[in-house]
Design a protein around this motif. Structure first.
Motif, PDB file in Angstrom:
ATOM      1  N   LEU A 142       0.846  -1.179   0.000  1.00  0.00           N
ATOM      2  CA  LEU A 142       0.000   0.000   0.000  1.00  0.00           C
ATOM      3  C   LEU A 142       0.890   1.241   0.000  1.00  0.00           C
ATOM      4  O   LEU A 142       1.745   1.395   0.862  1.00  0.00           O
ATOM      5  N   THR A 143       0.697   2.105  -0.999  1.00  0.00           N
ATOM      6  CA  THR A 143       1.508   3.317  -1.118  1.00  0.00           C
ATOM      7  C   THR A 143       0.788   4.492  -0.485  1.00  0.00           C
ATOM      8  O   THR A 143      -0.352   4.797  -0.827  1.00  0.00           O
ATOM      9  N   LEU A 144       1.471   5.148   0.444  1.00  0.00           N
ATOM     10  CA  LEU A 144       0.900   6.266   1.193  1.00  0.00           C
ATOM     11  C   LEU A 144       1.778   7.499   1.008  1.00  0.00           C
ATOM     12  O   LEU A 144       2.955   7.391   0.649  1.00  0.00           O
ATOM     13  N   ASP A 145       1.196   8.664   1.283  1.00  0.00           N
ATOM     14  CA  ASP A 145       2.001   9.890   1.241  1.00  0.00           C
ATOM     15  C   ASP A 145       2.199  10.469   2.632  1.00  0.00           C
ATOM     16  O   ASP A 145       2.504  11.648   2.791  1.00  0.00           O
ATOM     17  N   ILE A 146       2.015   9.646   3.669  1.00  0.00           N
ATOM     18  CA  ILE A 146       2.172  10.101   5.050  1.00  0.00           C
ATOM     19  C   ILE A 146       3.505   9.629   5.608  1.00  0.00           C
ATOM     20  O   ILE A 146       3.961   8.526   5.318  1.00  0.00           O
ATOM     21  N   THR A 147       4.122  10.481   6.391  1.00  0.00           N
ATOM     22  CA  THR A 147       5.444  10.212   6.962  1.00  0.00           C
ATOM     23  C   THR A 147       5.502  10.807   8.367  1.00  0.00           C
ATOM     24  O   THR A 147       4.663  11.635   8.740  1.00  0.00           O
ATOM     25  N   PRO A 148       6.488  10.438   9.168  1.00  0.00           N
ATOM     26  CA  PRO A 148       6.650  11.046  10.503  1.00  0.00           C
ATOM     27  C   PRO A 148       7.126  12.492  10.400  1.00  0.00           C
ATOM     28  O   PRO A 148       7.842  12.860   9.465  1.00  0.00           O
ATOM     29  N   VAL A 149       6.761  13.303  11.376  1.00  0.00           N
ATOM     30  CA  VAL A 149       7.196  14.696  11.404  1.00  0.00           C
ATOM     31  C   VAL A 149       8.711  14.831  11.498  1.00  0.00           C
ATOM     32  O   VAL A 149       9.312  15.692  10.841  1.00  0.00           O
ATOM     33  N   PRO A 150       9.430  13.999  12.294  1.00  0.00           N
ATOM     34  CA  PRO A 150      10.881  14.190  12.421  1.00  0.00           C
ATOM     35  C   PRO A 150      11.669  13.875  11.156  1.00  0.00           C
ATOM     36  O   PRO A 150      12.875  14.130  11.098  1.00  0.00           O
ATOM     37  N   LEU A 151      11.019  13.308  10.145  1.00  0.00           N
ATOM     38  CA  LEU A 151      11.755  12.854   8.960  1.00  0.00           C
ATOM     39  C   LEU A 151      12.451  14.000   8.246  1.00  0.00           C
ATOM     40  O   LEU A 151      13.600  13.856   7.803  1.00  0.00           O
ATOM     41  N   ALA A 152      11.798  15.153   8.103  1.00  0.00           N
ATOM     42  CA  ALA A 152      12.381  16.260   7.335  1.00  0.00           C
ATOM     43  C   ALA A 152      13.729  16.689   7.909  1.00  0.00           C
ATOM     44  O   ALA A 152      14.725  16.810   7.180  1.00  0.00           O
ATOM     45  N   ALA A 153      13.791  16.922   9.226  1.00  0.00           N
ATOM     46  CA  ALA A 153      15.043  17.350   9.845  1.00  0.00           C
ATOM     47  C   ALA A 153      16.117  16.277   9.727  1.00  0.00           C
ATOM     48  O   ALA A 153      17.300  16.569   9.501  1.00  0.00           O
ATOM     49  N   GLU A 279       5.712  23.486  14.930  1.00  0.00           N
ATOM     50  CA  GLU A 279       5.923  23.384  16.371  1.00  0.00           C
ATOM     51  C   GLU A 279       4.601  23.467  17.155  1.00  0.00           C
ATOM     52  O   GLU A 279       4.478  22.897  18.241  1.00  0.00           O
ATOM     53  N   VAL A 280       3.612  24.148  16.594  1.00  0.00           N
ATOM     54  CA  VAL A 280       2.321  24.261  17.269  1.00  0.00           C
ATOM     55  C   VAL A 280       1.663  22.889  17.371  1.00  0.00           C
ATOM     56  O   VAL A 280       1.118  22.517  18.420  1.00  0.00           O
ATOM     57  N   LEU A 281       1.739  22.120  16.284  1.00  0.00           N
ATOM     58  CA  LEU A 281       1.173  20.764  16.307  1.00  0.00           C
ATOM     59  C   LEU A 281       1.933  19.883  17.300  1.00  0.00           C
ATOM     60  O   LEU A 281       1.322  19.120  18.066  1.00  0.00           O
ATOM     61  N   LEU A 282       3.262  20.007  17.325  1.00  0.00           N
ATOM     62  CA  LEU A 282       4.064  19.187  18.232  1.00  0.00           C
ATOM     63  C   LEU A 282       3.758  19.522  19.690  1.00  0.00           C
ATOM     64  O   LEU A 282       3.769  18.632  20.557  1.00  0.00           O
ATOM     65  N   ASP A 283       3.453  20.784  19.965  1.00  0.00           N
ATOM     66  CA  ASP A 283       3.150  21.182  21.341  1.00  0.00           C
ATOM     67  C   ASP A 283       1.807  20.632  21.818  1.00  0.00           C
ATOM     68  O   ASP A 283       1.625  20.398  23.017  1.00  0.00           O
ATOM     69  N   HIS A 284       0.885  20.429  20.907  1.00  0.00           N
ATOM     70  CA  HIS A 284      -0.467  20.051  21.301  1.00  0.00           C
ATOM     71  C   HIS A 284      -0.771  18.580  21.071  1.00  0.00           C
ATOM     72  O   HIS A 284      -1.898  18.149  21.340  1.00  0.00           O
ATOM     73  N   ASP A 285       0.173  17.818  20.568  1.00  0.00           N
ATOM     74  CA  ASP A 285      -0.040  16.384  20.376  1.00  0.00           C
ATOM     75  C   ASP A 285       1.251  15.659  20.726  1.00  0.00           C
ATOM     76  O   ASP A 285       2.246  15.763  20.015  1.00  0.00           O
ATOM     77  N   ARG A 286       1.222  14.924  21.805  1.00  0.00           N
ATOM     78  CA  ARG A 286       2.434  14.278  22.293  1.00  0.00           C
ATOM     79  C   ARG A 286       2.897  13.149  21.384  1.00  0.00           C
ATOM     80  O   ARG A 286       4.038  12.696  21.486  1.00  0.00           O
ATOM     81  N   TYR A 287       2.014  12.675  20.487  1.00  0.00           N
ATOM     82  CA  TYR A 287       2.406  11.586  19.584  1.00  0.00           C
ATOM     83  C   TYR A 287       3.018  12.097  18.276  1.00  0.00           C
ATOM     84  O   TYR A 287       3.603  11.337  17.520  1.00  0.00           O
ATOM     85  N   ALA A 288       2.858  13.389  17.977  1.00  0.00           N
ATOM     86  CA  ALA A 288       3.271  13.912  16.677  1.00  0.00           C
ATOM     87  C   ALA A 288       4.781  13.851  16.470  1.00  0.00           C
ATOM     88  O   ALA A 288       5.246  13.723  15.333  1.00  0.00           O
ATOM     89  N   ALA A 289       5.562  13.949  17.547  1.00  0.00           N
ATOM     90  CA  ALA A 289       7.020  13.979  17.408  1.00  0.00           C
ATOM     91  C   ALA A 289       7.636  12.584  17.314  1.00  0.00           C
ATOM     92  O   ALA A 289       8.844  12.446  17.129  1.00  0.00           O
ATOM     93  N   LYS A 290       6.822  11.546  17.428  1.00  0.00           N
ATOM     94  CA  LYS A 290       7.349  10.181  17.406  1.00  0.00           C
ATOM     95  C   LYS A 290       7.556   9.694  15.983  1.00  0.00           C
ATOM     96  O   LYS A 290       6.843  10.067  15.065  1.00  0.00           O
ATOM     97  N   TRP A 291       8.533   8.792  15.819  1.00  0.00           N
ATOM     98  CA  TRP A 291       8.792   8.206  14.503  1.00  0.00           C
ATOM     99  C   TRP A 291       7.657   7.279  14.074  1.00  0.00           C
ATOM    100  O   TRP A 291       7.494   6.999  12.886  1.00  0.00           O
ATOM    101  N   THR A 292       6.900   6.808  15.019  1.00  0.00           N
ATOM    102  CA  THR A 292       5.770   5.932  14.673  1.00  0.00           C
ATOM    103  C   THR A 292       4.521   6.726  14.290  1.00  0.00           C
ATOM    104  O   THR A 292       3.510   6.141  13.917  1.00  0.00           O
TER     105      THR A 292
END
Length: 873
Positions: A142-153, A279-292
């Motif tokens: 299955l091809t998706l266009d979603i990735t973890p937030v930390p990937l860019a950095a 950073e606003v999303l990362l502050d308000h969702d504790r799961y957003a910064a995870k690789w999973t």
């Protein structure tokens, strides 16, 4: 003796030099033939003749002879062409209608194709701009266009090929991007993105105010579009530093305007009204910064000369290196500019997308133009018999073949230019309605690209349509013409009928295509899907769903949302109401990593796994096979699941109700539903697991039949009470289902119109040929009638000449149409059978329209006076 080299020499060499040069070359040829062989001598002779192609030896072109008056010749040819049009009005009208229709189709399709090809092509660094895609390996890829937030950095830090990278939040509907923007007393609804600080360095969206290096570096900053600035602030040119309050379902707060960007171009696939920091999303969702986490889309700008293949090779297992639990995910890059047209993947492999429609309609437009050119060729060559004396007299008076070619090419060009003007008028009249139909902004502009493109098409059409008639008519021998001994050769007869065969083979293909596409669309609309989609509306909940992002898991249920659902369920016009995450039609989340007793440990499966609230089964009317549905009185939560029959079969479960599987820490099966066809019929029914979680933002309401308008008004009133300022965006589920097939529906409508154009053009051509045939055979018709033939006999004789090409076209067009129909239907898991009568009906219609096209003229000829025909010379 080799003929072609000497013919070439005689063609270009000046007459005063030809005898001496030709004699020397022939002597040299024979000497070489004795010593080297004929093959070698022939090649050397050709080389010598090519070397003689020098300015001093090449004869002067007739075009540039001093006594040649080009302007006078052109004026004469134009005059003769217009006289010919006036003399043969029927032929002129048929050619103009055919060519203008073909050019109109090509121009409209060309404008649409240009619009499609231009999407996302305006970015300055487009050749180095890529989107990171994600393949999930399960029973299928299955091809998706979603990735973890930390990937860019991480890509910037660890990949030397990457110059810059940026993340934006993804498009999942439960990660809503909509909110209310307020400044003073003014509030508007807008769509916002979370984005990294390098957003304006990676993408070429133009900043009107602010510095691209700093606009997104502060998490309290907001970058707005010029339209938003104009709506919120009286002086939009000085928006920097002003405050905006953003009310969002997940959080709200005040932001300072750090920049204003130009309204997004129509050619942008990205659509947003404002940007705030990731950073606003990362502050308000504790799961957003995870690789999973799967919260982001990631875009990279590669360095000049970077090896993309090597980059993809290193990228493939990058997620696994960050978290071993991500071993089933593999990354790769796709050029950002190609995502719009090449957006489909099958089992991890690119499989077309919008580009398929671009190619299809481009070919259809060219074929229709060819059909129109065929009419011109056929009618021009058939009309040749009426021009024999003109050609003979002109050649007797000294006109060369080239001058005659020029004469007929001028006529072809004039005819095409007149048709082009008519086509432009038609395009101007049709474009507004076509824009509404296609939801596009097609506009014919006076720009170099449009002028050159359309001018090239017109010139090419004139050449294609006029080349054969010009060469064919200019080759008539003057002596044979003036003595009346010139008869149509068998080759000319075959060529003209071959063109008719080509036209009607396309007509047959169009007729089959119309039926197959229409029947498949009708099939998708009427098929029993296993649930009732009628009288159901859906709309998004745009307010807070619980006190904070993780409030539900901490037991902080939101009473505001519960009160809203209770009031909706209590309306007398409402039968059921429920909610879910995403959309049951086209945005169903998947779930992998599920285990059960008897599972082969080496295999991995992914299940479609909708997350639904209470009363979902009842709202859609899905049939229960075993067990019960989700209900509030049972205190059902995420640990309770319902399977469909395919999931039970895959797991090999007997008496599944009450059993548990390892899913999210252990889940109990409380029911089994009959297989139903969620989503599009392009996809087969897959194993599905319903999860219970009443926190979805998509609300679905089943309305009592006949009370739709009343119910919508009542629900909207309740919605406005709970969410003032938010728009109530309700749609009927039946309409949403039909929207799944919007490309096919558009294709069906456009194919129908194009088919009608092709059929009309072909019939006009047959009508013109029938008119010439009837006029040419008037004496034969009179003689037949003198010897006792009836009008029906005459009609049968004349019609047979045009019936035979159509009968030949049918067995050519039917196999091609069968192959194309089968190929198109293969894109649907549930599809119609190709019935024999689709093809039989197409053949019958082709015959009927061809007979209808010639019937009027043949009947008129059959009823004409016998004396009229016998008096003709």
């Amino acid at each position: 003796m080799p003929g072609f080299p000497l013919k070439l020499l005689r063609w270009f060499c000046k007459p005063e030099y030809l005898p001496d040069i030709e004699g020397d070359l022939i002597q040299l040829y024979y000497r070489r033939a004795e010593n080297m062989g004929r093959r070698r001598a022939h090649l050397l002779l050709m080389r010598d003749i090519l070397l003689l192609c020098r300015p001093g030896l090449i004869r002067s072109s007739e075009l540039f002879r001093p006594n040649q008056n080009i302007a006078a010749m052109l004026k004469h040819n134009l005059t003769v062409s217009f006289r010919s049009f006036a003399r043969h009005k029927t032929t002129f009208a048929i050619n103009v209608i055919g060519l203008s229709s073909g050019l109109m189709c090509v121009l409209l399709i060309g404008l649409w194709v240009q619009c499609e090809l231009a999407v996302d092509q305006f970015h300055k660094h487009g050749s180095r701009l890529y989107q990171v895609m994600n393949n999930l390996q399960s029973q299928n890829t299955l091809t998706l266009d979603i990735t973890p937030v930390p990937l860019a950095a991480a890509l910037v830090a660890e990949f030397p090929e990457v110059e810059r990278a940026v993340s934006t939040n993804n498009f999942f509907s439960w990660e809503t991007r909509d909110g209310i923007l307020s400044a003073g007393d003014v509030s508007i609804q807008g769509t916002g993105w979370h984005a990294g600080p390098d957003f304006f360095k990676v993408f070429s969206f133009r900043l009107l105010q602010g510095n691209e290096n700093r606009v997104l570096t502060d998490k309290n900053s907001i970058v707005i579009s010029e339209e938003v600035a104009r709506k919120l602030f009286p002086d939009s040119r000085n928006a920097i530093g002003k405050s905006i309050y953003w009310k969002h379902p997940l959080f709200e707060g005040t932001f300072l305007v750090s920049g204003v960007f130009e309204n997004l171009p129509a050619a942008s696939s990205a659509k947003f009204d404002f940007l705030i920091s990731m950073e606003v999303l990362l502050d308000h969702d504790r799961y957003a910064a995870k690789w999973t986490g799967d919260y982001a889309q990631t875009f990279v700008l590669l360095k000049e000369g970077a090896d993309v293949a090597q980059f993809d090779k290193k990228l493939k297992g990058f997620l696994k290196s960050k978290d071993p639990g991500l071993d089933k995910f593999s990354l790769f890059s796709q050029p950002y500019g190609s995502r719009y047209l090449h957006g489909n993947y099958v089992n991890g492999t690119p499989s077309g997308g919008r580009i398929d429609n671009v190619r299809l309609f481009s070919v259809l437009g060219l074929f229709i133009l060819l059909v129109a050119c065929v009419n011109f060729i056929n009618l021009s060559t058939a009309e040749g018999s009426l021009r024999m004396k003109e050609i003979g007299v002109k050649k007797t008076m000294g006109a060369s073949q080239w001058l005659m070619v020029h004469r007929f090419f001028v006529e072809s060009l004039v005819m095409t230019l007149i048709s082009a003007v008519v086509a432009l008028i038609l395009v101007v009249l049709i474009t507004p309605r076509l824009n509404d139909f296609l939801d596009r902004d097609l506009l014919l502009k006076v720009e170099p690209v449009h002028i050159i493109g359309f001018g090239g098409v017109v010139l090419l059409t004139a050449i294609i349509a006029g080349a054969y008639p010009a060469i064919h008519l200019s080759r008539f021998k003057p002596v044979a013409v003036l003595k009346g001994r010139l008869a149509e050769s068998r080759g000319q007869w075959t060529f003209r009928r071959s063109l008719v065969v080509f036209q009607f083979a396309l007509v047959v293909i169009f007729l089959v295509a119309i039926q197959v596409i229409h029947r498949q669309i009708e099939f998708t609309q009427k098929k029993d899907l296993g649930y009732n989609r009628y009288n159901i509306i859906s709309f998004p909940w745009k307010g807070e769903l619980y006190n904070n992002w993780n409030g539900l898991r901490e037991g902080k249920n939101n009473q505001n949302f519960d009160s809203f659902m209770s009031q909706v369920r209590g309306l007398p016009s409402v039968l059921h109401a429920t909610n879910l995450l995403g959309n049951i039609l086209d945005n169903i989340p998947g779930q992998s990593g599920i285990t059960w007793s008897g599972l082969d440990s080496e295999r991995a499966y992914e299940f479609q796994s909708p997350v639904v609230g209470f009363d979902f089964i009842e709202t859609l009317g899905i049939e229960m096979r075993e067990g019960r549905t989700f209900a509030k009185e049972h205190h059902d939560d995420y640990s309770k699941i319902i399977l469909n029959e395919s999931a039970v079969k895959l797991m090999g479960l007997r008496d599944p109700v009450g059993k548990k599987i390892d899913m999210n820490g252990g889940s109990e099966i409380v029911g089994v539903v009959r297989d139903f066809h969620y989503g599009s019929l392009r996809d087969a029914v897959q194993p599905l697991i319903f999860r219970c979680d009443p926190t979805g933002r998509t609300i679905m309401v089943k309305i009592r039949p006949g009370q739709e308008q009343k119910a919508i008004a009542e629900i909207q009133k309740v919605y406005s009470t709970f969410l003032p300022g938010y728009s109530f965006d309700a749609t009927f589920m039946d309409d949403d289902y039909l929207a799944l097939y919007a490309p096919e529906t558009s294709m069906a409508s456009l194919s129908k119109y194009l088919s009608v154009v092709a059929i009309i053009i072909s019939c006009l051509g047959l009508f013109g040929l029938a008119a010439f045939a009837a006029d040419r055979r008037m004496k034969e018709i009179s003689i037949r009638k003198v010897f006792g033939s009836t009008s029906a006999d005459v009609v049968r004789v004349l019609s047979r000449e045009f019936t035979v090409p159509v009968l030949v076209a049918i067995p050519i067009g039917l196999p091609i149409s069968f192959f194309l129909a089968k190929e198109w239907l293969s894109g649907f898991a549930e599809r119609i059978d190709l019935a024999w009568w689709y093809f039989a009906l197409a053949a019958i219609i082709a015959l009927v329209v061809s007979w209808s096209a010639v019937a009027l003229k043949t009947l008129k000829a059959a009823r004409a006076s016998v004396l009229r025909g016998l008096r003709e010379e």
